[in-house]
Design a protein around this motif. Structure first.
Motif: not given
Length: 369
Positions: A117-132
């Motif tokens: 949410r903070a990244a969204r508010a500040e115009g940054a792109f969030s990367v969340v790590l997933h392992m497939e």
């Protein structure tokens, strides 16, 4: 610019970035190759997503596609060597870290809902790590604990091939997802360990018996990050109505996969798939499980997607088609962003603080690699 902020439940972009492979794309520059980079993400309204770390086979089979009388079957390589898988997973993770540093604040590694949410508010792109696919764990969970400390928040025990944790569902059409045994005993322990750590368990690529094994064991909502409805398209990768009902009853989420061969009733790998057919498929899922439990799981850079969307920049076309079909602003926001954050909030309990790597990669990165 796009009017709707979007968080995407699945992409395969990590395998194609310049930091990972010399022939890869610069994620910070707009490209006409593949589906996803930061400029096209911004054009399409994407503010973040789950980035899959995936170990490709060292020696893929040469003739991997069998065309049947009324469909297809894809033949996959045998189980990936765990040590080779760990090398690949480590390299992709470090590549993403390097890209994030180079982005100078345009991209952020996120480990909880507040950071997204903070990244969204500040115009940054969030990367969340997933392992497939969990081959890189090599049958012990110390590495999983270290990955979690480094930011891993989502894991699929298998990809579409067997490993020591269970049996992936091979790609085939038309066929049931009930293709063999489910989780092994160590696979069941992996589910329990993910529950304790607060790592989301991804049911995409797991066969039907494995799905029910997770459903019986897990104390978290059931989630498939990128899948569609088997009733509409009887691909093995899609979920039966009974599976969809289980996701609904657990208050989970299904990420709608933009892969045309899992959307189309005929299973054809044809990007000339009308957006009204895409929306009808989404509408079926929403009708079955509720508007709080369907989100976007694009599979960008890992699938053939409808020509009317083309790549991440074309997501507004999908939302326009959904709006024209009767989806209101609230339901669109749920599909695009809110539903993922809701299920993350229910799942990412006991999140440990990230062990920050040093500017040069640091000892933590080396230990995980």
């Amino acid at each position: 610019m796009a009017e709707i902020d979007v968080f995407d439940g699945h992409n395969d972009a990590a395998q194609f970035i310049a930091e990972y492979t010399p022939s890869g794309r610069d994620f910070l520059l707009r490209s006409e190759t593949g589906h996803l980079d930061l400029p096209r993400a911004r054009e399409g309204g994407l503010v973040g997503g789950l980035f899959a770390l995936h170990a490709a086979p060292e020696h893929p089979p040469e003739n991997d596609l069998i065309i049947t009388e009324n469909g297809y079957e894809v033949i996959y390589a045998e189980t990936v060597d765990p040590l080779y898988a760990r090398q690949q997973i480590g390299a992709e993770r470090l590549a993403l870290e390097s890209l994030i540093r180079r982005s100078a604040g345009q991209m952020r590694l996120a480990i909880d809902v507040d950071e997204i949410r903070a990244a969204r508010a500040e115009g940054a792109f969030s990367v969340v790590l997933h392992m497939e696919g969990a081959e890189a764990l090599v049958g012990e969970f110390d590495y999983l604990h270290r990955l979690h400390a480094a930011g891993l928040r989502s894991l699929g025990p298998v990809w579409s091939r067997p490993n020591i944790f269970g049996y992936g569902v091979p790609f085939a059409y038309p066929r049931s997802p009930d293709t063999g045994p489910g989780l092994t005993e160590i696979g069941k322990e992996l589910v329990r360990t993910c529950n304790r750590l607060g790592i989301m368990i991804d049911l995409a690529h797991l066969n039907e018996r494995g799905f029910w094994d997770v459903a019986a064991l897990s104390d978290a909502p059931l989630v498939a990050t990128h899948a569609c409805a088997h009733t509409i398209c009887p691909s093995t990768r899609n979920l039966t109505d009974r599976q969809l009902d289980a996701i609904r009853d657990s208050d989970g989420v299904i990420g709608f996969n933009l892969s045309v061969n899992d959307i189309r009733a005929d299973g054809h790998l044809n990007d000339d798939t009308p957006l009204d057919a895409v929306v009808r498929h989404i509408d079926y899922l929403v009708t079955r499980v509720g508007e709080d439990r369907v989100a976007l799981g694009s599979d960008f850079d890992g699938a053939v997607i409808p020509r009317g969307i083309k790549d991440a920049s074309g997501l507004p076309h999908l939302f326009e088609a959904m709006r024209n079909s009767g989806f209101d602003s609230e339901s669109l926001s749920k599909f695009a962003f809110d539903n993922w954050l809701r299920v993350f909030g229910l799942t990412w309990k006991n999140s440990s603080k990230l062990l920050k790597p040093s500017a040069g990669g640091g000892s933590q990165g080396q230990a995980l690699g």
